[in-house]
Write a protein that holds these residues in place. Structure first.
Motif, mmCIF file in Angstrom:
data_model
loop_
_atom_site.group_PDB
_atom_site.id
_atom_site.type_symbol
_atom_site.label_atom_id
_atom_site.label_comp_id
_atom_site.label_asym_id
_atom_site.label_seq_id
_atom_site.Cartn_x
_atom_site.Cartn_y
_atom_site.Cartn_z
ATOM 1 N N LEU A 23 0.455 4.078 0.875
ATOM 2 C CA LEU A 23 1.525 3.102 1.071
ATOM 3 C C LEU A 23 2.630 3.674 1.958
ATOM 4 O O LEU A 23 3.209 2.961 2.790
ATOM 5 C CB LEU A 23 2.091 2.678 -0.289
ATOM 6 N N LEU A 36 3.814 1.939 5.443
ATOM 7 C CA LEU A 36 5.153 1.356 5.548
ATOM 8 C C LEU A 36 6.144 2.223 6.321
ATOM 9 O O LEU A 36 6.987 1.697 7.055
ATOM 10 C CB LEU A 36 5.708 1.089 4.142
ATOM 11 N N PRO A 38 8.965 -4.061 -6.090
ATOM 12 C CA PRO A 38 7.821 -4.315 -5.205
ATOM 13 C C PRO A 38 7.051 -3.030 -4.861
ATOM 14 O O PRO A 38 5.834 -3.087 -4.658
ATOM 15 C CB PRO A 38 8.455 -4.939 -3.950
ATOM 16 N N TRP A 39 7.733 -1.893 -4.816
ATOM 17 C CA TRP A 39 7.055 -0.621 -4.580
ATOM 18 C C TRP A 39 6.025 -0.356 -5.681
ATOM 19 O O TRP A 39 4.867 -0.041 -5.407
ATOM 20 C CB TRP A 39 8.096 0.494 -4.534
ATOM 21 N N LEU A 90 3.098 -2.931 -5.508
ATOM 22 C CA LEU A 90 2.138 -2.629 -4.437
ATOM 23 C C LEU A 90 1.224 -1.465 -4.824
ATOM 24 O O LEU A 90 0.018 -1.491 -4.563
ATOM 25 C CB LEU A 90 2.882 -2.311 -3.140
ATOM 26 N N LEU A 91 1.805 -0.458 -5.451
ATOM 27 C CA LEU A 91 0.998 0.677 -5.904
ATOM 28 C C LEU A 91 0.006 0.242 -6.971
ATOM 29 O O LEU A 91 -1.164 0.672 -6.971
ATOM 30 C CB LEU A 91 1.899 1.789 -6.444
ATOM 31 N N ALA A 141 -1.290 -2.646 -7.234
ATOM 32 C CA ALA A 141 -2.341 -3.437 -6.579
ATOM 33 C C ALA A 141 -3.340 -2.544 -5.850
ATOM 34 O O ALA A 141 -4.530 -2.858 -5.780
ATOM 35 C CB ALA A 141 -1.701 -4.429 -5.602
ATOM 36 N N LEU A 142 -2.849 -1.417 -5.309
ATOM 37 C CA LEU A 142 -3.738 -0.500 -4.605
ATOM 38 C C LEU A 142 -4.630 0.289 -5.563
ATOM 39 O O LEU A 142 -5.747 0.663 -5.203
ATOM 40 C CB LEU A 142 -2.922 0.482 -3.758
#
Length: 430
Positions: free
Chosen positions: A298, A302, A324-325, A328-329, A331-332
């Motif tokens: 990420l 970014l 959101p950080w 996103l992590l 989700a990854l």
């Protein structure tokens, strides 16, 4: 006796909280010249050190690990040497898979000319979680001795380990507290497994209140910081090596764990709830080893592309962007776990192939001892210096780890007459 769902839950929960904590405190800053740094949140924003009271959950992991080891040791069908070898390989085979790919990436990056400061930072991030591995490996290897002491002296053993850690706290032998303090939690797990901590209803609240009060006194009136994670610049640390304050935290968390056990077990007895927990337990080692890889991915997506908004580090907008950080992590992470499925299957087959097929004789015990020593030293070096110290490839450490793993593999192929488990246990434990 079947597996204790609560113990499995504690281990999975501990790993998940460690992952979340590492993700939360990792904040990146892109300088005008394009270099990326990772300021230390706990040092930059001191109030965040209080958050470690919730995120320092490793006492529960060692406690649950001791509970599980006691059950495994009591029900073993192998000799002491075979059991120790099997437990070591369970830890080291997935670690070897992770280390091999990280070292490959470091080697390729070195060949491509990636600048040394960036490579050193990435290598440190990929090895920061390794501190736990050599400690747990040595405690697992010492289980025959520790459990023999437990059978003879019971709760006096963790009391003695804790007292020894207090005596060594300000001496040159203080690094032994990595084993003494975390060994206290591990040994308390033996006591918990055998019912020595659950025979009286006041034991759990007594442990909780005594540990919490001791921690408050040591932090409020003693020299120890509130942070339960290492903070750069501290004159005294609670983790490097573990301090009396950390020992108090071990006692407090043990009491809390015992208090929560009855309602937690009732909840986990529901199959619908257990089905949600079970996958976490089966992937906990993978999560622990690989959880910083999504952070690096990420960051590259970014920060190297200038897409990341960069409010002032630690400001209110910066904290709002933590959500959101983390999302996103999160989700990854499933994508990473899916990508690792073939590797995990290969490593599982390798672990199965390395199971002892011949008795572990004297030569095998010598190979086992050497293998444990070499891998412990290599893991400690990666934990303290990362996978790219000074931005260079750690060739000697990689060879050391590989040699240690080879010794552990060869220990299962040695010829020799195997002593009975009972006799070997007596000779190992006194």
């Amino acid at each position: 006796m079947g597996r204790d769902r609560y113990v499995d839950f504690l281990r999975a929960f501990s790993i998940c909280l460690v992952v979340l904590g590492h993700w939360l405190i990792t904040g990146l800053v892109r300088a005008p010249d394009g270099t990326i740094t990772a300021p230390e949140l706990l040092a930059t924003i001191p109030w965040t050190q209080w958050l470690t009271l919730g995120f320092q959950i490793m006492p529960l992991f060692f406690l649950a690990g001791g509970h599980a080891a006691a059950g495994s040791w009591a029900g073993r069908s192998q000799s002491a040497g075979g059991w120790v070898r099997s437990r070591a390989l369970r830890l080291l085979v997935p670690t070897a898979g992770y280390a091999a790919l990280v070292l490959l990436a470091v080697g390729i990056s070195t060949a491509l000319g990636v600048d040394r400061p960036t490579l050193a930072l990435v290598g440190w991030a990929l090895g920061m979680q390794f501190w736990f591995l050599p400690v747990y490996l040595l405690l697992s290897a010492a289980t025959p001795l520790l459990h023999a002491a437990h059978r003879r002296w019971g709760v006096l053993v963790p009391v003695a380990l804790g007292a020894a850690s207090l005596l060594l706290g300000h001496t040159q032998l203080a690094p032994l507290n990595y084993l003494l303090v975390w060994g206290t939690a591990y040994q308390l797990g033996f006591c918990w497994h055998d019912g020595q901590l659950t025979g009286h209803r006041l034991t759990a609240p007594a442990l909780l209140t005594t540990g919490a009060a001791a921690f408050a006194l040591l932090v409020g009136f003693g020299p120890y910081p509130v942070s339960l994670i290492l903070v750069t610049g501290e004159a005294v640390s609670n983790t490097n090596p573990p301090s009396p304050a950390m020992l108090a935290w071990v006692v407090a968390q043990t009491g809390l764990c015992l208090l929560l056990a009855p309602p937690a077990r009732r909840l986990l007895a529901r199959d619908r709830i257990w089905r949600l927990v079970l996958p976490l337990g089966s992937t906990s080692m993978t999560l622990y080893l690989w959880h910083m890889v999504p952070v690096l991915a990420l960051a590259a997506a970014l920060y190297l592309t200038d897409l990341a908004p960069e409010p002032s580090y630690g400001s209110s907008p910066w904290w709002l962007l933590r959500l959101p950080w983390l999302l996103l992590l999160a989700a990854l992470l499933p994508l990473l776990l899916a990508a690792l499925t073939p590797l995990n299957r290969l490593l599982a087959r390798l672990h199965t192939a390395l199971r002892p097929t011949a008795p572990v004789g004297p030569a095998g015990l010598a190979a086992l001892t050497l293998g444990l020593a070499l891998t412990t030293v290599a893991l400690t070096r990666w934990a303290t210096s990362g996978f790219a110290t000074g931005g260079t490839f750690p060739l000697s450490t990689a060879l050391e780890f590989a040699a240690g793993l080879a010794c552990l593999a060869l220990a299962g192929w040695s010829r020799g007459r195997e002593r009975s488990p009972g006799r070997e246990c007596v000779q190992a434990g006194g």
